[in-house]
Scaffold this active site. Structure first.
Site, PDB file in Angstrom:
ATOM      1  CG  HIS A  68       5.920  -3.459  -3.567  1.00 16.73           C
ATOM      2  ND1 HIS A  68       5.415  -2.307  -3.575  1.00 16.73           N
ATOM      3  CD2 HIS A  68       5.934  -4.173  -2.278  1.00 16.73           C
ATOM      4  CE1 HIS A  68       4.734  -2.103  -2.055  1.00 16.73           C
ATOM      5  NE2 HIS A  68       5.160  -3.068  -1.542  1.00 16.73           N
ATOM      6  CD  GLU A  71       8.059  -6.698   0.465  1.00 15.02           C
ATOM      7  OE1 GLU A  71       8.546  -5.753  -0.354  1.00 15.02           O
ATOM      8  OE2 GLU A  71       7.627  -6.762   1.289  1.00 15.02           O
ATOM      9  CG  HIS A  72       2.991  -7.178  -0.524  1.00 14.22           C
ATOM     10  ND1 HIS A  72       1.991  -6.606   0.231  1.00 14.22           N
ATOM     11  CD2 HIS A  72       3.954  -6.370  -0.547  1.00 14.22           C
ATOM     12  CE1 HIS A  72       2.519  -5.591   0.733  1.00 14.22           C
ATOM     13  NE2 HIS A  72       3.520  -5.215  -0.062  1.00 14.22           N
ATOM     14  CD  GLU A 144      -1.087  -9.640  -0.607  1.00  9.89           C
ATOM     15  OE1 GLU A 144      -0.368  -8.749  -0.256  1.00  9.89           O
ATOM     16  OE2 GLU A 144      -1.961 -10.187   0.228  1.00  9.89           O
ATOM     17  CD  GLU A 166       2.974  -1.101   0.612  1.00  9.32           C
ATOM     18  OE1 GLU A 166       2.626  -2.208   0.584  1.00  9.32           O
ATOM     19  OE2 GLU A 166       4.099  -0.934   0.489  1.00  9.32           O
TER      20      GLU A 166
HETATM   21 ZN   LIG Z   1       4.573  -3.393   0.430  1.00  5.09          ZN
END
Ligand SMILES: [Zn+2]
Length: 286
Positions: A68, A71-72, A144, A166
């Protein structure tokens, strides 16, 4: 239009299968890259919503959320496009009809769509470059993923990071937290026992070196799948990916394997807890 023949090679891709699928009024092609083994699925029809997706098999081995965070992070600049906010820059053009990136339990997708042919090929170039050649400096990982933070000299030490925050939000939903534990109980030792998005209590275990290594291991074209949809010229699509990216690779990389884990032969009982608001009334609740 090219008359594609199974067994023939087009811009480095061998056509393995070709089929007319009447239900979706489309010609469907399955190619395989002759050197790297990358499958390419193309669904071609008259739909002007040209769609591209580069997908990688990203198999987590823990709940640090490395897939994840990557991905960012790849969307924070690449060799050819060293800009800080790739999505922001693309959105300024306003010609995409879909633009996203998603992390699943064993897969990461980078899809977008556009009705404009020039924009379609431009963004395809951007997407391929960010996933295959991202910059991934330590500062991006810290921003991130996670980093220490102090509001002032004598303020308490905090952990911060875009994905960390998040996932704190996601895990504040009891259902998300409960399902994470149910999957872990039903499929112990498997890929699906891990939280690919990142368990907030485990994310800070991830090091920058592990993060870079996860990219090296999983973002090789041999571990990816290409997808094309719509009315763009298929030969041009294959050529764009081959000439600008895949031709640079000498040989195949390895494919990531999903881990099956242990078989369950009898009922499993799990007892766990989740957080509620400090002043919540707990009577009659589970
Ligand atoms: Zn995310």
């Amino acid at each position: 239009m090219t008359d594609f023949t199974p067994g023939s090679t087009y811009h480095g891709f061998i056509l393995r299968r070709k089929e007319h699928v009447a239900d979706i009024n489309s010609e469907v092609y399955l190619f395989e890259h002759e050197v790297l083994g990358t499958p390419a699925l193309a669904i071609k029809n008259a739909d002007p919503n040209k769609t591209f997706c580069f997908t990688f098999q990203t198999v987590p081995e823990d709940s640090t959320g490395v897939a994840h965070i990557l991905e960012h992070s790849v969307l924070m600049g690449s060799k050819k496009y060293p800009i800080h906010d790739v999505f922001g820059e693309i959105n300024k053009g306003g010609l995409t009809t879909f633009l996203n990136a998603m992390t699943g339990s064993d897969t990461t997708w980078y899809p977008f769509a556009s009705r404009n042919t020039t924009e379609y090929f431009n963004i395809m170039d951007v997407y391929c470059d960010v996933v295959l050649n991202p910059l991934l400096p330590r500062s991006t990982f810290e921003q991130e993923g996670w980093h220490y933070h102090k509001e002032s000299e004598d303020a308490p030490l905090q952990l911060q990071g875009v994905v960390l925050n998040e996932m704190k939000g996601a895990f504040s939903d009891p259902i998300r937290s409960i399902f994470h534990h149910i999957f872990g109980g039903l499929m112990p030792g498997s890929t699906y026992a891990h939280e690919s998005g990142g368990d907030p209590s485990v994310i800070p275990d991830l090091s920058y070196e592990q993060f870079v290594e996860f990219h090296r291991k999983h973002y090789h074209p041999s571990n990816g799948i290409l997808f094309f949809y719509g009315d763009a010229d298929l030969e041009q699509e294959l050529a764009a990916v081959q000439d600008n990216f895949l031709a640079d690779y000498d040989g195949p990389g390895t494919k990531a394997e999903v881990v099956q884990g242990d078989d369950i032969s009898e009922p499993v009982f799990i007892e766990d807890s989740y957080a509620v608001q400090p002043d919540s009334d707990l009577s009659g609740k589970t």
